[in-house]
Design a protein around this motif. Structure first.
Motif, PDB file in Angstrom:
ATOM      1  N   GLN A 107       0.826  -1.208   0.000  1.00 21.13           N
ATOM      2  CA  GLN A 107       0.000   0.000   0.000  1.00 21.13           C
ATOM      3  C   GLN A 107       0.859   1.257   0.000  1.00 21.13           C
ATOM      4  O   GLN A 107       0.540   2.241  -0.690  1.00 21.13           O
ATOM      5  CB  GLN A 107      -0.938  -0.026   1.211  1.00 21.13           C
ATOM      6  N   ASP A 108       1.963   1.244   0.745  1.00 11.74           N
ATOM      7  CA  ASP A 108       2.874   2.394   0.755  1.00 11.74           C
ATOM      8  C   ASP A 108       3.554   2.568  -0.604  1.00 11.74           C
ATOM      9  O   ASP A 108       3.746   3.697  -1.074  1.00 11.74           O
ATOM     10  CB  ASP A 108       3.931   2.221   1.848  1.00 11.74           C
ATOM     11  N   LEU A 109       3.942   1.464  -1.230  1.00  7.20           N
ATOM     12  CA  LEU A 109       4.580   1.533  -2.544  1.00  7.20           C
ATOM     13  C   LEU A 109       3.621   2.085  -3.591  1.00  7.20           C
ATOM     14  O   LEU A 109       4.007   2.896  -4.443  1.00  7.20           O
ATOM     15  CB  LEU A 109       5.081   0.147  -2.958  1.00  7.20           C
ATOM     16  N   VAL A 110       2.368   1.650  -3.528  1.00  7.37           N
ATOM     17  CA  VAL A 110       1.359   2.167  -4.463  1.00  7.37           C
ATOM     18  C   VAL A 110       1.128   3.659  -4.215  1.00  7.37           C
ATOM     19  O   VAL A 110       1.059   4.459  -5.157  1.00  7.37           O
ATOM     20  CB  VAL A 110       0.030   1.383  -4.313  1.00  7.37           C
ATOM     21  N   LYS A 111       1.029   4.029  -2.947  1.00 11.63           N
ATOM     22  CA  LYS A 111       0.807   5.438  -2.587  1.00 11.63           C
ATOM     23  C   LYS A 111       1.944   6.322  -3.087  1.00 11.63           C
ATOM     24  O   LYS A 111       1.723   7.463  -3.502  1.00 11.63           O
ATOM     25  CB  LYS A 111       0.673   5.554  -1.066  1.00 11.63           C
ATOM     26  N   ASN A 112       3.177   5.788  -3.087  1.00 13.64           N
ATOM     27  CA  ASN A 112       4.346   6.554  -3.525  1.00 13.64           C
ATOM     28  C   ASN A 112       4.662   6.354  -5.008  1.00 13.64           C
ATOM     29  O   ASN A 112       5.743   6.730  -5.469  1.00 13.64           O
ATOM     30  CB  ASN A 112       5.568   6.160  -2.687  1.00 13.64           C
ATOM     31  N   ASN A 113       3.698   5.736  -5.728  1.00  8.83           N
ATOM     32  CA  ASN A 113       3.830   5.533  -7.183  1.00  8.83           C
ATOM     33  C   ASN A 113       5.054   4.685  -7.553  1.00  8.83           C
ATOM     34  O   ASN A 113       5.637   4.866  -8.627  1.00  8.83           O
ATOM     35  CB  ASN A 113       3.896   6.887  -7.905  1.00  8.83           C
ATOM     36  N   LYS A 114       5.418   3.755  -6.683  1.00  9.57           N
ATOM     37  CA  LYS A 114       6.501   2.825  -6.977  1.00  9.57           C
ATOM     38  C   LYS A 114       5.972   1.496  -7.506  1.00  9.57           C
ATOM     39  O   LYS A 114       6.737   0.664  -7.985  1.00  9.57           O
ATOM     40  CB  LYS A 114       7.338   2.576  -5.716  1.00  9.57           C
ATOM     41  N   LEU A 115       4.661   1.322  -7.405  1.00 11.30           N
ATOM     42  CA  LEU A 115       3.995   0.104  -7.856  1.00 11.30           C
ATOM     43  C   LEU A 115       2.614   0.508  -8.334  1.00 11.30           C
ATOM     44  O   LEU A 115       1.959   1.338  -7.694  1.00 11.30           O
ATOM     45  CB  LEU A 115       3.891  -0.884  -6.689  1.00 11.30           C
ATOM     46  N   THR A 116       2.178  -0.028  -9.476  1.00 11.46           N
ATOM     47  CA  THR A 116       0.865   0.351  -9.981  1.00 11.46           C
ATOM     48  C   THR A 116      -0.222  -0.203  -9.070  1.00 11.46           C
ATOM     49  O   THR A 116      -0.043  -1.243  -8.432  1.00 11.46           O
ATOM     50  CB  THR A 116       0.633  -0.171 -11.411  1.00 11.46           C
ATOM     51  N   LYS A 117      -1.332   0.488  -9.024  1.00 11.01           N
ATOM     52  CA  LYS A 117      -2.429   0.080  -8.147  1.00 11.01           C
ATOM     53  C   LYS A 117      -2.962  -1.295  -8.544  1.00 11.01           C
ATOM     54  O   LYS A 117      -3.226  -2.134  -7.676  1.00 11.01           O
ATOM     55  CB  LYS A 117      -3.557   1.108  -8.206  1.00 11.01           C
ATOM     56  N   ASP A 118      -3.097  -1.549  -9.845  1.00  8.03           N
ATOM     57  CA  ASP A 118      -3.626  -2.843 -10.303  1.00  8.03           C
ATOM     58  C   ASP A 118      -2.713  -3.992  -9.907  1.00  8.03           C
ATOM     59  O   ASP A 118      -3.180  -5.019  -9.392  1.00  8.03           O
ATOM     60  CB  ASP A 118      -3.816  -2.822 -11.821  1.00  8.03           C
ATOM     61  N   LEU A 119      -1.409  -3.836 -10.141  1.00  8.20           N
ATOM     62  CA  LEU A 119      -0.478  -4.908  -9.784  1.00  8.20           C
ATOM     63  C   LEU A 119      -0.432  -5.068  -8.269  1.00  8.20           C
ATOM     64  O   LEU A 119      -0.404  -6.188  -7.758  1.00  8.20           O
ATOM     65  CB  LEU A 119       0.919  -4.608 -10.335  1.00  8.20           C
ATOM     66  N   GLY A 120      -0.449  -3.942  -7.540  1.00  2.01           N
ATOM     67  CA  GLY A 120      -0.441  -4.019  -6.077  1.00  2.01           C
ATOM     68  C   GLY A 120      -1.632  -4.784  -5.541  1.00  2.01           C
ATOM     69  O   GLY A 120      -1.486  -5.653  -4.667  1.00  2.01           O
ATOM     70  N   ASN A 121      -2.828  -4.488  -6.061  1.00  3.58           N
ATOM     71  CA  ASN A 121      -4.035  -5.188  -5.614  1.00  3.58           C
ATOM     72  C   ASN A 121      -3.967  -6.682  -5.943  1.00  3.58           C
ATOM     73  O   ASN A 121      -4.352  -7.528  -5.128  1.00  3.58           O
ATOM     74  CB  ASN A 121      -5.279  -4.573  -6.263  1.00  3.58           C
ATOM     75  N   ASP A 122      -3.481  -6.996  -7.147  1.00  3.83           N
ATOM     76  CA  ASP A 122      -3.381  -8.402  -7.541  1.00  3.83           C
ATOM     77  C   ASP A 122      -2.412  -9.163  -6.646  1.00  3.83           C
ATOM     78  O   ASP A 122      -2.659 -10.314  -6.269  1.00  3.83           O
ATOM     79  CB  ASP A 122      -2.933  -8.514  -9.004  1.00  3.83           C
TER      80      ASP A 122
END
Length: 609
Positions: free
Chosen positions: A528-543
């Motif tokens: 969640q922190d990586l997604v929030k900091n745009n280091k990981l896409t939201k779709d890939l993070g959720n998957d």
């Protein structure tokens, strides 16, 4: 159409009687010889296939990516896309139902769950399953909200109210607490005064009619929101060792949630376990609540509680168990001058059933590591073994001198792991990065971790060496054979869930967290922190989150089955015992793992490291 069509297999098990009749009236039977291409790349599909007999292999870019067997269906996604992206070949003689695209479209338009289970991504499939279970789980811990429990009225008094008036309020309203409104420096604040504090005032012989309640109140309110899940409220109570929380709707107080009311709603014994831990006078006393934690896990799992919620509660209960154990063993001076911590899955809050110990002790540089320290550490490790936590094969335990050191000692050791990387050092560093304090001075652990973050700045070579461990367990070619074997012994049907997927997810995210100086310990919070900091896409993070939870669920399910039959928990899952839906979800999950590993290879440039 014969009546033998198996409507108990996913996704057809969600159809109503009318939709089942449509299937029976529309389906045909097709035959394919061994080696025959059923669907080829770039062709336009016209039917959905449901296997009756035989196996079909799916290839993409020359690599086998799936194996389908009886009751499995394919290829719903190509049917919706209008073009086949892979190649489907009969592994042996195949007999299959085929359902026309027009019929499939009609089923999808009438039944959203069918469509989701047929061709949606992993997250949507799991959401569809959750909706199917929603009626069963309405009163379970996993779905119930704080607002659904019984909330006691919050009575508010001014800080200048005398204790006698508060006692009258306790009596007239049959309550044991009041909220206290105070004003300091022009700023309003809210505290709480309880019957426990009243007892202390009486013992101090404070006059009830002249002593005001304000200075005796606690202004560090423990609060939850009305829309929080009950499991979060329970975890909060356990974490802070309190029996009530103030319930808020935004910034407004709407009531008090007492632990007794919460427990009457969810009807589980977690509070009793906590009480037994706190009341324990000897290490022997702690064996009972340690065993009850496992029983609670089984109860929550049977009631449909989500695996992430179970893991959170277990982490809090284990923390209290370890903390009480250490308090019974260590002297007050040792407690004050050290930090006891857990690592690995326990540190991340992802260990549910008892597995190997991973713990350590950091001491202030001025405190001697003498015979008392050595004795206490040996006693702590032995106590955990007696509670059912096995000894770590790698001796990553406080009874090993390598895992009980001063701040300076740990700082120097972790620096060596990082700057002079070797397989053992990198493994130790990975385990240590998940360290979570459970007793003593947590700032000691924070100081050592901060030193690691300071060293890692923009050192891509070190990060790549660290991240490369995701390939420690190589993916076997055609590993889907483990899901739908063509034959063989039962042992050949078993998949080690940690090696197949959990480790790659956990360590890949851990490497990214190290790179970005993320302090969160749990894999989900790191994502969640990586997604929030745009280091990981939201779709890939959720998957990746959904994939982790599914793997943890299958591992827990298998582990509980092993315990019930008196076997040792292995972490293996017997794929021959999975339902068609579980096999389908596991395939999708391992596809997510594969996609995530490709991302990590590109991100850390592992192919050039």
């Amino acid at each position: 159409m014969p009546n033998a069509f198996n409507f108990s297999a996913s996704p057809f098990d969600c159809l109503n009687n009318q939709e089942r009749k449509l299937v029976r009236d529309s389906v045909d039977i097709a035959y394919f010889t061994e080696g025959e291409v059923i669907l080829d790349i770039g062709t336009t599909p016209t039917h959905l296939f449901v296997l009756i007999k035989g196996f079909v292999r799916q290839f993409e870019n020359g690599e086998e990516v799936a194996l389908f067997g009886p009751d499995d269906c394919f290829d719903g996604r190509s049917l919706m896309a209008g073009k086949v992206s892979g190649q489907f070949i009969a592994a042996e003689e195949v007999v299959s139902y085929q359902l026309a695209k027009s019929t499939v479209n009609e089923l999808i338009s009438n039944n959203a769950t069918f469509g989701a289970l047929l061709f949606a991504d992993l997250s949507k499939k799991l959401n569809a399953i959750a909706e199917r279970r929603s009626q069963y789980e309405t009163n379970s811990l996993s779905l119930a909200l704080v607002s659904q429990a019984f909330l006691r009225q919050a009575y508010v008094v001014d800080a200048k109210t005398d204790l006698y008036s508060v006692v009258e309020m306790f009596h007239s309203h049959r309550t044991t607490n009041v909220l206290v409104k105070d004003n300091v420096g022009g700023e309003s604040r809210l505290g709480i005064f309880t019957a426990t504090t009243l007892q202390k005032a009486l013992l101090a012989r404070l006059p009830l009619d002249t002593t005001v309640v304000g200075p005796l109140s606690n202004y560090k309110l423990i609060t939850v929101q009305a829309y929080d899940h009950l499991y979060e409220a329970l975890a909060t109570m356990i974490h802070h060792s309190v029996h009530r929380v103030v319930v808020m709707d935004g910034a407004e107080v709407i009531g008090i949630l007492e632990q007794v009311d919460l427990l009457s709603f969810i009807a589980n014994s977690s509070s009793l376990i906590t009480q037994k831990i706190f009341q324990a006078k000897t290490l022997e006393d702690l064996k009972i609540p340690a065993e009850q934690i496992t029983n609670l896990i089984s109860l929550l799992h049977r009631n449909g509680t989500k695996v992430g919620m179970i893991a959170r509660l277990v982490q809090e209960l284990n923390t209290k168990l370890f903390e009480r154990t250490w308090t019974l063993i260590a002297s007050p001076e040792l407690l004050k001058n050290s930090c006891l911590f857990v690592m690995g899955s326990e540190g991340r809050g992802e260990q549910i059933l008892k597995t190997d110990q991973d713990n350590g002790l950091i001491l202030k540089d001025s405190y001697p590591i003498d015979e008392e320290v050595n004795r206490c550490c040996a006693q702590f490790s032995a106590a955990l073994i007696s509670f059912g936590f096995p000894e770590c094969p790698g001796k990553i335990m406080v009874n090993n001198p390598a895992w009980r050191m001063s701040v300076e000692g740990f700082s120097s050791t972790t620096k060596g792991w990082l700057l002079n990387p070797n397989p053992e050092g990198l493994m130790n560093l990975a385990i240590f990065l998940d360290a979570h304090p459970i007793s003593g001075d947590g700032s000691l652990l924070q100081d050592v971790k901060q030193a690691i973050f300071n060293l890692i700045n923009d050192n891509q070579f070190l990060l790549a060496r660290f991240a490369s461990a995701i390939d420690s367990f190589s993916t076997e070619v055609g590993w889907w054979n483990r899901l739908l074997t063509l034959g063989g012994e039962s042992s050949e049907n078993k998949v080690n869930i940690k090696k197949a997927g959990i480790f790659s997810i956990v360590h890949g995210i851990r490497a990214m967290a190290l790179e970005n100086h993320i302090w969160s310990n749990s894999t989900v919070e790191r994502i969640q922190d990586l997604v929030k900091n745009n280091k990981l896409t939201k779709d890939l993070g959720n998957d990746v989150i959904e994939a982790l939870y599914l793997l943890m669920e299958l591992r827990l399910q298998s582990g509980l089955a092993e315990l019930e039959t008196g076997k040792k928990v292995t972490g293996d899952v017997d794929t021959s015992g999975l339902s068609s839906l579980e096999r389908d979800l596991l395939k999708d999950t391992l596809n997510v793992v594969k996609r995530f590993k490709i991302f990590l290879h590109q991100h850390f440039r592992l192919d050039f490291a």
